[in-house]
Design a protein around this motif. Structure first.
Motif, PDB file in Angstrom:
ATOM      1  N   ARG A 177      32.434  17.140  15.028  1.00 10.12           N
ATOM      2  CA  ARG A 177      31.918  16.986  16.391  1.00 10.12           C
ATOM      3  C   ARG A 177      32.185  18.257  17.178  1.00 10.12           C
ATOM      4  NH1 ARG A 177      29.062  14.216  19.829  1.00 10.12           N
ATOM      5  NH2 ARG A 177      29.961  13.875  21.839  1.00 10.12           N
ATOM      6  N   GLN A 178      31.271  18.609  18.066  1.00 10.72           N
ATOM      7  CA  GLN A 178      31.316  19.861  18.789  1.00 10.72           C
ATOM      8  C   GLN A 178      32.476  19.950  19.762  1.00 10.72           C
ATOM      9  OE1 GLN A 178      27.549  20.308  20.665  1.00 10.72           O
ATOM     10  NE2 GLN A 178      26.456  19.798  18.825  1.00 10.72           N
ATOM     11  N   PHE A 195      27.205  25.698  18.130  1.00 12.73           N
ATOM     12  CA  PHE A 195      27.458  24.598  19.067  1.00 12.73           C
ATOM     13  C   PHE A 195      27.181  24.959  20.532  1.00 12.73           C
ATOM     14  CE2 PHE A 195      30.707  22.885  15.810  1.00 12.73           C
ATOM     15  CZ  PHE A 195      29.699  22.247  15.104  1.00 12.73           C
ATOM     16  N   ILE A 206      23.450  25.031  21.012  1.00 12.40           N
ATOM     17  CA  ILE A 206      22.936  23.659  20.998  1.00 12.40           C
ATOM     18  C   ILE A 206      23.146  22.996  22.361  1.00 12.40           C
ATOM     19  CG2 ILE A 206      23.328  21.349  20.028  1.00 12.40           C
ATOM     20  CD1 ILE A 206      23.848  22.856  17.306  1.00 12.40           C
ATOM     21  N   ILE A 233      23.580  27.034   8.535  1.00 19.65           N
ATOM     22  CA  ILE A 233      24.383  25.994   9.198  1.00 19.65           C
ATOM     23  C   ILE A 233      23.897  25.776  10.626  1.00 19.65           C
ATOM     24  CG2 ILE A 233      26.696  25.473  10.108  1.00 19.65           C
ATOM     25  CD1 ILE A 233      27.793  26.949   7.558  1.00 19.65           C
ATOM     26  N   GLU A 234      23.653  26.853  11.361  1.00 19.36           N
ATOM     27  CA  GLU A 234      23.176  26.770  12.748  1.00 19.36           C
ATOM     28  C   GLU A 234      21.851  26.024  12.820  1.00 19.36           C
ATOM     29  OE1 GLU A 234      25.190  31.128  13.462  1.00 19.36           O
ATOM     30  OE2 GLU A 234      23.023  30.980  13.296  1.00 19.36           O
ATOM     31  N   ASP A 290      19.784  18.612  13.505  1.00 20.64           N
ATOM     32  CA  ASP A 290      20.508  17.337  13.650  1.00 20.64           C
ATOM     33  C   ASP A 290      20.655  16.935  15.118  1.00 20.64           C
ATOM     34  OD1 ASP A 290      20.768  17.200  10.900  1.00 20.64           O
ATOM     35  OD2 ASP A 290      22.894  17.800  10.890  1.00 20.64           O
ATOM     36  N   ALA A 291      20.780  17.937  16.002  1.00 16.42           N
ATOM     37  CA  ALA A 291      20.936  17.669  17.435  1.00 16.42           C
ATOM     38  C   ALA A 291      19.591  17.453  18.128  1.00 16.42           C
ATOM     39  CB  ALA A 291      21.677  18.820  18.105  1.00 16.42           C
ATOM     40  N   PRO A 334      28.801  28.063  14.137  1.00 15.64           N
ATOM     41  CA  PRO A 334      27.978  26.904  13.785  1.00 15.64           C
ATOM     42  C   PRO A 334      26.887  26.587  14.811  1.00 15.64           C
ATOM     43  CG  PRO A 334      30.137  26.190  14.511  1.00 15.64           C
ATOM     44  CD  PRO A 334      30.170  27.690  14.478  1.00 15.64           C
ATOM     45  N   ASN A 343      22.426  22.311  12.136  1.00 19.05           N
ATOM     46  CA  ASN A 343      23.067  21.662  13.279  1.00 19.05           C
ATOM     47  C   ASN A 343      22.092  21.467  14.433  1.00 19.05           C
ATOM     48  OD1 ASN A 343      25.539  21.401  11.996  1.00 19.05           O
ATOM     49  ND2 ASN A 343      26.391  23.275  12.863  1.00 19.05           N
TER      50      ASN A 343
END
Length: 106
Positions: free
Chosen positions: A1-2, A32, A35, A57-58, A64-65, A30, A61
């Motif tokens: 979790r961020q 965050f 995002i 990865i970025e 996913d967000a 990553p 993520n």
């Protein structure tokens, strides 16, 4: 979790960068912070990282967000030569916080 720290930092950035602005995060790890900024729906957000693995990865993520961020692989030292990630011609970009410059610190 961020974690809450990225939410807080994104809010601080939003106090400096006007709505409709473009934000480039260099070496976003990553992703965050990018995002959280993209979730605000105020900015066009991009990120550049030298690591191909981190870019993957970025992107995962961000997907996913549910946000759209232009993460690219590249060397931040060469950004001056690239117009795609920087401010459009005739506009200036402002550094609002980085490791070793005298820009405004967050």
């Amino acid at each position: 979790r961020q974690g809450r720290e990225f939410d807080v930092l994104a809010k601080r950035v939003s106090q400096i960068v006007p709505a409709g602005g473009r934000v480039l995060e260099v070496a976003p790890g990553p992703g965050f912070l990018s995002i959280e900024l993209a979730k605000m729906s105020k900015y066009q957000v991009a990120g550049v990282d030298i690591s191909k693995t981190f870019v993957e990865i970025e992107r995962a993520n961000a997907k996913d967000a549910g946000v759209k961020i232009d993460f690219r692989q590249g060397d931040a030292a060469n950004l001056r030569r690239s117009r795609t990630l920087l401010a459009p011609r005739g506009r200036s970009a402002k550094c609002i916080g980085c490791c070793d410059c005298k820009a405004k610190r967050l």
